[in-house]
Enzyme design. Structure first.
Site, mmCIF file in Angstrom:
data_model
loop_
_atom_site.group_PDB
_atom_site.id
_atom_site.type_symbol
_atom_site.label_atom_id
_atom_site.label_comp_id
_atom_site.label_asym_id
_atom_site.label_seq_id
_atom_site.Cartn_x
_atom_site.Cartn_y
_atom_site.Cartn_z
ATOM 1 N N SER A 122 -30.057 12.580 -100.231
ATOM 2 C CA SER A 122 -29.705 13.463 -99.110
ATOM 3 C C SER A 122 -30.647 13.377 -97.925
ATOM 4 C CB SER A 122 -29.621 14.916 -99.567
ATOM 5 O OG SER A 122 -28.485 15.088 -100.329
ATOM 6 N N GLY A 168 -30.534 6.537 -97.300
ATOM 7 C CA GLY A 168 -29.354 6.001 -97.974
ATOM 8 C C GLY A 168 -29.560 5.817 -99.469
ATOM 9 N N GLY A 186 -29.241 8.190 -101.781
ATOM 10 C CA GLY A 186 -28.556 9.219 -102.572
ATOM 11 C C GLY A 186 -29.405 10.463 -102.786
ATOM 12 N N ASP A 220 -25.607 19.428 -100.590
ATOM 13 C CA ASP A 220 -26.843 18.861 -100.043
ATOM 14 C C ASP A 220 -27.477 19.781 -99.003
ATOM 15 O OD1 ASP A 220 -25.872 16.856 -101.599
ATOM 16 O OD2 ASP A 220 -25.294 15.544 -99.932
ATOM 17 N N ARG A 258 -32.977 16.086 -101.804
ATOM 18 C CA ARG A 258 -32.673 16.783 -103.072
ATOM 19 C C ARG A 258 -32.314 15.770 -104.155
ATOM 20 N NH1 ARG A 258 -28.934 14.124 -103.864
ATOM 21 N NH2 ARG A 258 -26.793 14.231 -103.107
ATOM 22 N N GLU A 270 -21.745 16.667 -110.536
ATOM 23 C CA GLU A 270 -21.513 15.652 -109.502
ATOM 24 C C GLU A 270 -20.035 15.572 -109.147
ATOM 25 O OE1 GLU A 270 -23.903 14.756 -107.402
ATOM 26 O OE2 GLU A 270 -25.022 13.948 -109.091
ATOM 27 N N HIS A 271 -19.793 15.534 -107.837
ATOM 28 C CA HIS A 271 -18.423 15.522 -107.300
ATOM 29 C C HIS A 271 -17.642 16.773 -107.728
ATOM 30 C CE1 HIS A 271 -18.526 11.594 -105.316
ATOM 31 N NE2 HIS A 271 -19.338 11.234 -106.293
ATOM 32 N N ASP A 300 -18.650 19.806 -106.010
ATOM 33 C CA ASP A 300 -18.803 20.807 -104.931
ATOM 34 C C ASP A 300 -17.534 20.959 -104.098
ATOM 35 O OD1 ASP A 300 -19.259 18.350 -103.600
ATOM 36 O OD2 ASP A 300 -21.047 19.050 -102.521
HETATM 37 C C1 GLA Z 1 -22.633 13.530 -101.715
HETATM 38 C C2 GLA Z 1 -22.059 14.701 -100.923
HETATM 39 C C3 GLA Z 1 -22.137 15.996 -101.722
HETATM 40 C C4 GLA Z 1 -21.548 15.815 -103.115
HETATM 41 C C5 GLA Z 1 -22.109 14.567 -103.793
HETATM 42 C C6 GLA Z 1 -21.445 14.276 -105.106
HETATM 43 O O1 GLA Z 1 -24.016 13.714 -101.890
HETATM 44 O O2 GLA Z 1 -22.748 14.867 -99.711
HETATM 45 O O3 GLA Z 1 -21.486 17.026 -101.037
HETATM 46 O O4 GLA Z 1 -20.146 15.779 -103.076
HETATM 47 O O5 GLA Z 1 -21.996 13.421 -102.968
HETATM 48 O O6 GLA Z 1 -21.725 15.274 -106.016
#
Ligand code: GLA
Length: 391
Positions: A132, A128, A130, A178, A31, A37-38, A40
């Site tokens: 997911s 890795g 970012g 994610d 995804r 961001e940050h 959830d």
């Molecule tokens: C990672 C975590 C998510 C979310 C993001 C930041 O991807 O797995 O749950 O907290 O960081 O938005």
């Protein structure tokens, strides 16, 4: 490689490794998060989309031994074995097998025993980066186990089971974004997810004049391990001082009033989360109205907040966003920000479709000049969630 080709490759690799064709093939996407961001794990909103990059699993039941699960990945020569005759426990920290193992443990806890099987995992979600890759692997595993056990989970239950796998087996206290998007993604739609009620709303993203560009900085600063849980704690501390269950319930005014009672760093963390939740709701409205300049401004504001207040960006991500800003609306760049947990990985940009090529070239060249690193840049339409390709 499209999904069909990816699945064919996984099937061929399965045949090569196990000497027979697979019976089942499943896939789950990675995804990209447009904004939110940050938020959830603070009960806020997120606005991700699934991307046309997938983790595919080809598998077949074992005839001889019904208790052994063998997992192979095209990334690694050595297979991993899970013996269902013994209590399941996590592999050493950092092992990729923890993602499938955690999901298998989740199914067992529900009384759903898949029995022995052979599996081959193949993915084109950058590992890795970012995007997911871990959620894609968890959700693909869950989709496979649904077929094997003949029991389809409710989508929310499925996503939560995968999240628990990540907590308990991979040791990463992630939020729910994610796994939710990898399960529930829909073609040509973003997903506005209320992480408190877990209600989802599909936001159409069908304007052909706008494209989503993903720019991988190809750096990963190994900070995520300790920094992510630290951020979660700071958010909890802020909520406690504000006297609210989570930062979702806090307002900018209440935060300002509490400033004197809060550590300066905790204050800034909370300021990011509270403002980001608001930005996310506005961005969803902006996408719905095709009000792209507003969405773009919100993306830049999100990045600045993540960089300055939440401190999860890094030099390379900032450089990409700076280049994007220098291209500007006139050059077809609508907005750009870091996406995912941070400390490296990718930025997401909204760009005018007819400028994709010129913008990609410019970012690649300028980024290389400034960092010495080759970026990987690609476009993705919003993709569908986990699917069964062969059952
Ligand atoms: C990672 C975590 C998510 C979310 C993001 C930041 O991807 O797995 O749950 O907290 O960081 O938005």
């Amino acid at each position: 490689m499209n999904l069909k080709e990816l699945a064919a490759h996984a099937a061929a690799e399965f045949q090569k490794k196990y000497g027979r064709p697979p019976r089942w093939i499943v896939a789950a996407p990675g995804r990209v998060n447009l904004i939110g961001e940050h938020t959830d794990y603070n009960d806020g909103f997120v606005l991700p989309m699934a991307i046309e990059r997938y983790t595919v699993i080809a598998a077949d039941r074992l005839t001889k031994d019904t208790k052994q699960i063998q997992l192979r990945s095209t990334c690694e020569d050595k297979p991993v074995t899970i013996d269902l005759a013994r209590p399941l426990k996590p592999f050493p920290k950092g092992a990729w097998a923890n993602y499938p193992a955690g999901v298998i443990a989740g199914f067992l806890a529900l009384g759903l025993n898949p029995g022995g099987f052979d599996a081959l995992i193949h993915s084109n979600v950058p590992l890795g980066g970012g995007l997911s890759s871990s959620a894609a692997l968890e959700v693909a595993t869950a989709s496979l186990l649904e077929i094997i056990t003949g029991k389809n989970l409710d989508p929310v239950e499925k996503a939560l089971l995968c999240q628990k796998a990540e907590h308990d087996y991979a040791g990463m206290p992630c939020g729910i974004m994610d796994q939710f998007i990898s399960v529930m993604g829909r073609e040509n739609h973003l997903l506005l997810l209320d992480c408190r009620s877990r209600k989802t709303e599909l936001v159409p993203m069908t304007d052909a004049t706008v494209a989503v560009l993903i720019i991988n900085t190809n750096v990963k600063h190994e900070l995520t391990g300790s920094e992510y849980p630290a951020r979660r704690k700071q958010c909890e501390t802020a909520a406690k001082i504000l006297g609210v269950p989570s930062l979702r319930d806090a307002t900018p005014e209440a935060l300002e009033l509490a400033k004197g009672r809060m550590d300066e760093v905790v204050f800034r963390r909370a300021r990011h989360v509270i403002s980001e939740i608001e930005r996310t709701v506005h961005a969803a409205e902006g996408v719905r109205a095709s009000n792209w300049p507003t969405v773009g401004q919100l993306m830049y504001a999100s990045h600045a907040s993540l960089r300055d207040d939440y401190e999860v960006s890094c030099k390379e991500l900032d450089i990409v966003v700076d280049i994007a800003e220098s291209i500007g609306l006139k050059g077809g760049m609508i907005g750009c920000r870091m996406t995912g947990g941070g400390f490296g990985g990718c930025t997401v940009a909204l760009v005018k479709s007819d400028a994709v090529e010129a913008i990609s070239k410019k970012i690649a060249a300028d980024y290389k000049k400034k960092t010495g690193i080759e970026a990987t840049i690609f476009v993705s339409r919003p993709a569908g969630g986990a699917t069964v390709i062969e059952a």
